[in-house]
Design an enzyme around this catalytic site. Sequence first.
Site, PDB file in Angstrom:
ATOM      1  N   ASP A  67       0.776  -1.244   0.000  1.00  7.00           N
ATOM      2  CA  ASP A  67       0.000   0.000   0.000  1.00  7.00           C
ATOM      3  C   ASP A  67       0.810   1.298   0.000  1.00  7.00           C
ATOM      4  O   ASP A  67       0.570   2.183  -0.792  1.00  7.00           O
ATOM      5  CB  ASP A  67      -0.938   0.022   1.210  1.00  7.00           C
ATOM      6  CG  ASP A  67      -1.833  -1.204   1.262  1.00  7.00           C
ATOM      7  OD1 ASP A  67      -1.602  -2.154   0.494  1.00  7.00           O
ATOM      8  OD2 ASP A  67      -2.763  -1.216   2.082  1.00  7.00           O
ATOM      9  N   GLU A  73       2.010  -9.363  11.288  1.00  7.51           N
ATOM     10  CA  GLU A  73       1.793  -8.910   9.916  1.00  7.51           C
ATOM     11  C   GLU A  73       3.134  -8.584   9.253  1.00  7.51           C
ATOM     12  O   GLU A  73       3.376  -8.942   8.100  1.00  7.51           O
ATOM     13  CB  GLU A  73       0.884  -7.669   9.971  1.00  7.51           C
ATOM     14  CG  GLU A  73       0.249  -7.277   8.669  1.00  7.51           C
ATOM     15  CD  GLU A  73      -0.666  -6.050   8.841  1.00  7.51           C
ATOM     16  OE1 GLU A  73      -0.780  -5.529   9.971  1.00  7.51           O
ATOM     17  OE2 GLU A  73      -1.250  -5.609   7.839  1.00  7.51           O
TER      18      GLU A  73
HETATM   19  C1  GLC Z   1      -3.094  -4.542   3.611  1.00  4.92           C
HETATM   20  C2  GLC Z   1      -1.882  -5.036   2.843  1.00  4.92           C
HETATM   21  C3  GLC Z   1      -2.335  -5.933   1.719  1.00  4.92           C
HETATM   22  C4  GLC Z   1      -3.172  -7.064   2.294  1.00  4.92           C
HETATM   23  C5  GLC Z   1      -4.326  -6.538   3.150  1.00  4.92           C
HETATM   24  C6  GLC Z   1      -5.030  -7.624   3.917  1.00  4.92           C
HETATM   25  O1  GLC Z   1      -3.906  -3.742   2.815  1.00  4.92           O
HETATM   26  O2  GLC Z   1      -1.118  -3.980   2.362  1.00  4.92           O
HETATM   27  O3  GLC Z   1      -1.232  -6.448   1.014  1.00  4.92           O
HETATM   28  O4  GLC Z   1      -3.666  -7.852   1.278  1.00  4.92           O
HETATM   29  O5  GLC Z   1      -3.828  -5.618   4.096  1.00  4.92           O
HETATM   30  O6  GLC Z   1      -4.138  -8.381   4.669  1.00  4.92           O
END
Ligand code: GLC
Length: 439
Positions: free
Chosen positions: A171, A405
Amino acid sequence: MIPESLRQAAEAVLRRNDRGKFTAPSPRQYPHLWLWDAGFAALGWAALGDYERAYREIRAALRGQWRNGMLPHVVFYDWPSAYFPGADVWRSDLAPEAPTELPTSGITQPPVLAFVVEILTRYDPDRGRAAAFRREAFPALYAYHRWLHTARDPEGMGLSVLVHPWESGMDNSPLWDAALARVPVGDLPPYRRADARWVPEEQRPRSADYDRFLALILHLRSHRYGESGVRASPFRVYDVLFNALRHRSEEALLAMATALGEPTGEIEGWLAQGRAAFQAYLWDPERRFFLDWDAVAAARIPVIAAGGFVALYAGLATPEQAHEMVARDLTNPEAFAPDGGTRYLVPTVSKAEPGWEPRRYWRGPIWINLNALIAHGLRRYGFTELAEQIRADTFALVARSGFWEYYDPRTGEGLGIGDFTWSAALLLAWDLLEIPETR
Ligand code: GLC
């Protein structure tokens, strides 16, 4: 081999995050289905031997498919929730191509599903069930890739364009800083982020980024998520990670088409185009690295990010290019390799980048999905020891801190949200990601 204690802990995370229809990346922070997360979760279920559950995960992702072939990056199962931006912001009901029965987002995410399905159906011990699932999933996957090559290749580059940073899965990477700075924010309606409720703000994207994330959604929505919105988007980037995973998926699609007795010519054409485009547009002959292409600026983005190494997972680098990237960057302590400051591979962004921030989301921390893809890419090119080092580092991070994460590459501290699905799933499924041709 995975130590029994880690295996049990990883399994517990998957089971806790299992919502029945789909596996939430994190029930609190990400309570819906995300596209590439679903692919990784399915691999985790397969590693636990539950292929039925793995197929259910894929089906849940495919149920969000739009009539034009797009697979949306979020399918809003269990909506409403406290998630922002939710279905009420995306308003997929405005798009004539969207499914009517399920709200979704209006953008996609890295195309991992085809290679995931190929892996699932390769290892499923019930060969009849595997063949049936391959037959079931193939048309939807094929339609998705056709969309990636048509709607998302408006300039005929042989690559797919991204119109929102979220499509990259990374992101707030420094890759997007310059491109996002050009996005006009305009009059945004007042909004409240929900992401910093569970996670300290300094580990999440900045508010200025969020304004632009939202402005881009509103732009695409005003075009009802149609192709005019793609062409007019103030953010248009051809990303290495995304297109490398597209290519890896198309290798898998070709294998599936062959197994099914389907025509292969179009897929072979896509593979040839992708390979040529990587060399023509994304390889930077001066910097000796695969760089993203910013179509609005008509220039490569001069940021060295870990996604570049994923080109190896797709076999898109020449052996010389792979050697150069490994020597100049991956094993260089001033770039990605451990030095006095960092202790683990692979930070998402080179430490030499001015935008490097070791604790902020996609601006420096280690992510397990990238580590797994990079390690198996290295194996594809014969860098077995380095691949092993990345595997060992990843397992050490998890053993030290748990299934976070992302991780601080200096200390190994877990960051973002805890009990994160793909961190657990990919630890379980590490070996499943191996490219068959490498064995
Ligand atoms: C965030 C991350 C993305 C992921 C999502 C759900 O947006 O940047 O890569 O898929 O979270 O985990």
